[in-house]
Design a protein around this motif. Structure first.
Motif, mmCIF file in Angstrom:
data_model
loop_
_atom_site.group_PDB
_atom_site.id
_atom_site.type_symbol
_atom_site.label_atom_id
_atom_site.label_comp_id
_atom_site.label_asym_id
_atom_site.label_seq_id
_atom_site.Cartn_x
_atom_site.Cartn_y
_atom_site.Cartn_z
ATOM 1 N N ALA A 113 -39.412 10.029 2.359
ATOM 2 C CA ALA A 113 -40.872 9.879 2.299
ATOM 3 C C ALA A 113 -41.585 11.219 2.140
ATOM 4 O O ALA A 113 -42.820 11.252 2.112
ATOM 5 N N ARG A 114 -40.866 12.320 2.034
ATOM 6 C CA ARG A 114 -41.497 13.642 1.935
ATOM 7 C C ARG A 114 -42.367 13.733 0.682
ATOM 8 O O ARG A 114 -42.153 13.004 -0.284
ATOM 9 N N LEU A 131 -53.870 18.556 8.009
ATOM 10 C CA LEU A 131 -53.697 17.123 8.202
ATOM 11 C C LEU A 131 -54.157 16.750 9.598
ATOM 12 O O LEU A 131 -54.004 17.526 10.542
ATOM 13 N N CYS A 132 -54.709 15.552 9.740
ATOM 14 C CA CYS A 132 -55.113 15.065 11.054
ATOM 15 C C CYS A 132 -54.851 13.570 11.128
ATOM 16 O O CYS A 132 -55.111 12.836 10.168
ATOM 17 N N PHE A 133 -54.296 13.121 12.258
ATOM 18 C CA PHE A 133 -54.142 11.702 12.541
ATOM 19 C C PHE A 133 -55.209 11.300 13.556
ATOM 20 O O PHE A 133 -55.393 11.981 14.571
ATOM 21 N N ARG A 140 -46.760 9.134 6.881
ATOM 22 C CA ARG A 140 -47.333 8.891 8.207
ATOM 23 C C ARG A 140 -46.714 7.645 8.837
ATOM 24 O O ARG A 140 -46.358 7.627 10.013
ATOM 25 N N GLY A 141 -46.569 6.576 8.021
ATOM 26 C CA GLY A 141 -45.963 5.354 8.533
ATOM 27 C C GLY A 141 -44.539 5.574 9.013
ATOM 28 O O GLY A 141 -44.125 5.002 10.026
ATOM 29 N N ALA A 142 -43.784 6.416 8.287
ATOM 30 C CA ALA A 142 -42.408 6.698 8.704
ATOM 31 C C ALA A 142 -42.371 7.556 9.965
ATOM 32 O O ALA A 142 -41.571 7.318 10.871
ATOM 33 N N VAL A 143 -43.246 8.537 10.047
ATOM 34 C CA VAL A 143 -43.282 9.430 11.208
ATOM 35 C C VAL A 143 -43.680 8.656 12.461
ATOM 36 O O VAL A 143 -43.143 8.894 13.549
ATOM 37 N N LEU A 144 -44.622 7.720 12.329
ATOM 38 C CA LEU A 144 -45.130 6.994 13.490
ATOM 39 C C LEU A 144 -44.304 5.762 13.827
ATOM 40 O O LEU A 144 -44.728 4.946 14.635
ATOM 41 N N GLU A 145 -43.114 5.618 13.240
ATOM 42 C CA GLU A 145 -42.250 4.493 13.568
ATOM 43 C C GLU A 145 -41.893 4.561 15.056
ATOM 44 O O GLU A 145 -41.367 5.548 15.550
ATOM 45 N N THR A 167 -55.280 6.400 11.490
ATOM 46 C CA THR A 167 -55.716 6.764 10.146
ATOM 47 C C THR A 167 -55.461 8.256 9.951
ATOM 48 O O THR A 167 -55.099 8.976 10.882
ATOM 49 N N GLN A 168 -55.662 8.723 8.745
ATOM 50 C CA GLN A 168 -55.401 10.124 8.442
ATOM 51 C C GLN A 168 -56.625 10.776 7.816
ATOM 52 O O GLN A 168 -57.460 10.105 7.197
#
Length: 582
Positions: free
Chosen positions: A452-453, A492-494, A467-472, A480-481
């Motif tokens: 996903a990089r 970047l901000c979540f 983001r979806g992969a990181v937050l698994e 949101t981002q």
């Protein structure tokens, strides 16, 4: 770089598996030496299938059931699975000796990456050379005059040929008269009817992709010969047997001409002497020849287009008693069961449990893992009132080496309607138990992150997928981002929302730890990102808590690593980052 390594590994695996198939086809071709050449042309499509397809249906007739060849096909299947690709990546991005000596990974250019670069350079060089020859030929015939529909005449060429893919044309040298012109046109029109220009183009690409395999080049040469000979036979059938001598003389005349390289289907080349003898002596195929050819083609498909019966299977024999019987795929060294706890569509916990392997077949009872299941049920909400259920496979399921196979699912529902699932899988591994456990406990997740990089902060969809992969497995679902691309360092901000957030010290500590983890992964996997932070809001109008802003340099200093970005350039690097994060 890692992508090139993976592509080369896949092509090399296909080429290795195709090698015994090509040898078998050369032998089958000998059986058809007295049959019309259109049958040998059909035989080479088996080679095309094996050079392009990584999978084949298992069959008792398969060539790969032979013991010396079984490991070749098993190796191909393993190389094309996630686990095998991941295992090949440490040499792409990390030097093992340097890692052991220094205690931290040192990015380097490994052997796999060098081989990938060499392979890509060879493919590119061959395709560019072929393109240059085609462009030179186009310039050479730019002034050709159309003498009939689809047929052009030019004084700049010495031999007739067919060229072009979408708009193929027949080119004749100037001054060609009958009976030679009739012979040439009959031959080239046979090429057109058979779509040989497409076949030649496909084999050109295959030869470029597999340029390191001499058997592919020998097959390419044989294909060209068979295409030309098949059209010689078709031309003689069109012209009549009384014109065989004229046809042979025409072949001889153009075989003696200049040896220009022409990237199309050229009349008179290659191997004109053999073709002349064949034209003068071949007999039209009758029913016996057609029957023999059909049998040889059927034998070729059954033996070369199929795979070995090395795959395994598993089935549920006991229903709710959870008793399973299995037969292991060839090459299995260790066998594991693993369970995943899933809530709200997110995997929140996992346990990996080894099974004892005694022979090719066996039986096990999931009931032996009840304590593990209870631990997984208790991770997260505790149910005051529980109803239980489950689902099981309806029939026997295939087992594939180094790939998980779903066994069954258990579910529990609490008073408030919350549902938690336990999914159980069986995993036959080609490596040791320790290697398989390491993979299941983090390697698969590292591969998903690596795949996903993205290179740019500004690519919102790619960043969202990452983001979806990181937050698994993250508890904060409404995330949101925000992307900052006005000036460097790009950021970047979540933004997360949690209605149950109270702002306690324990919650803030956990949120800060999560912010650091997400910063490490996002800054490693977004190539041009330089900073990251995270916020959490208690509701639409609630308080917003902002966590610390991390930069690449600060994380490198805290983790004690030379370059965070280098870790994001291979799946093994991402795996090492996860280990550093605990």
């Amino acid at each position: 770089m890692a992508l090139l390594s993976q592509l080369f590994a896949a092509v090399f695996s296909l080429s290795r598996t195709a090698a015994p198939v090509l040898l078998a086809l050369f032998l089958l071709r000998l059986l058809l030496r007295h049959a019309p050449r259109r049958y040998t042309c059909a035989l080479w499509w088996i080679a095309v299938f094996r050079l392009l397809s990584p999978v084949a249906l298992p069959s008792a007739w398969s060539l790969f059931n032979l013991a010396p060849l079984a490991s070749s096909e098993d190796g191909q299947i393993a190389a094309l699975t996630e686990m095998a690709v991941s295992r090949g990546l440490p040499s792409v991005g990390m030097d093992t000796a340097a890692t052991q000596a220094a205690g931290t990974p040192v990015p380097t250019l490994g052997l796999t990456a060098l081989l990938g670069l060499l392979w890509a350079a060879g493919v590119l060089a061959l395709l560019l050379w072929y393109l240059a020859q085609s462009l030179r030929l186009r310039r050479q015939v730019a002034g050709a005059a159309e003498v009939m529909s689809g047929v052009y005449e030019s004084a700049q060429i010495s031999a007739p040929f067919l060229a072009g893919l979408l708009r193929p044309r027949i080119y004749l040298p100037a001054g060609l008269t009958r009976p030679g012109r009739d012979c040439v046109l009959a031959h080239e029109r046979a090429h057109l009817r058979r779509r040989d220009h497409w076949t030649l183009a496909l084999w050109t690409v295959l030869a470029a992709l597999h340029w390191f395999n001499p058997l592919v080049w020998l097959a390419f040469r044989a294909v060209r010969r068979d295409l030309e000979t098949a059209c010689d036979e078709a031309a003689v059938r069109t012209l009549g047997d009384e014109r065989r001598a004229d046809y042979g003389e025409t072949l001889l005349a153009f075989a003696a001409g200049r040896r220009d390289f022409l990237p199309g289907l050229t009349f008179g080349k290659p191997d004109a002497a053999r073709r002349i003898r064949h034209v003068l002596t071949f007999r039209r195929g009758g029913r016996r020849a057609a029957a023999l050819a059909a049998l040889v083609l059927l034998l070729g498909c059954l033996t070369c287009c199929t795979g070995s019966l090395s795959g395994g299977w598993v089935r549920c024999d006991g229903g709710a008693q959870e008793v399973f019987t299995y037969s292991l795929p060839r090459g299995t060294e260790s066998l594991l069961v693993y369970a995943e706890r899933e809530q709200d569509g997110v995997v929140t916990a996992r346990r990996v449990l080894p099974l004892t392997v005694e022979g090719q077949e066996g039986t096990f009872d999931l009931g032996q893992f009840r304590e593990t299941a209870q631990e997984l049920w208790m991770e997260g909400p505790v149910f005051d009132s529980v109803t239980s259920g489950g689902s099981y496979p309806a029939e026997q399921a295939a087992l594939t080496l180094d790939q998980p196979t779903w066994l069954c699912q258990h579910d529990r529902t609490g008073e408030n309607g919350e549902i938690v699932y336990l999914n159980w899988y069986l995993y036959p591994a080609s490596g040791t138990q320790e290697e398989a456990e390491n993979w299941l406990n983090g390697g698969a997740y590292a591969m998903r992150l690596y795949e996903a990089r993205t290179a740019y902060v500004g690519d919102a969809s790619a960043v969202g997928a990452l983001r979806g992969a990181v937050l698994e497995g993250d508890w904060y679902r409404d995330t949101t981002q925000e992307l900052f691309t006005d000036e460097e360092p790009y950021g970047l901000c979540f933004h997360a929302t949690d209605p149950d957030w109270t702002g306690s010290e324990a919650e803030r500590t956990r949120f800060e730890a999560e912010n650091r983890r997400n910063a490490v992964l996002m800054l490693a996997l977004v190539e041009n990102a330089g900073s990251f932070y995270q916020t959490i809001q208690t509701g639409p109008d609630g308080e917003v808590y902002t966590a610390r802003t991390w930069t690449v340099e600060e994380l490198e200093m805290e983790l004690g690593i030379p370059s965070l970005k280098d870790y994001g350039r291979s799946a093994e690097g991402v795996r090492l980052l996860l280990d550093l994060l605990g």
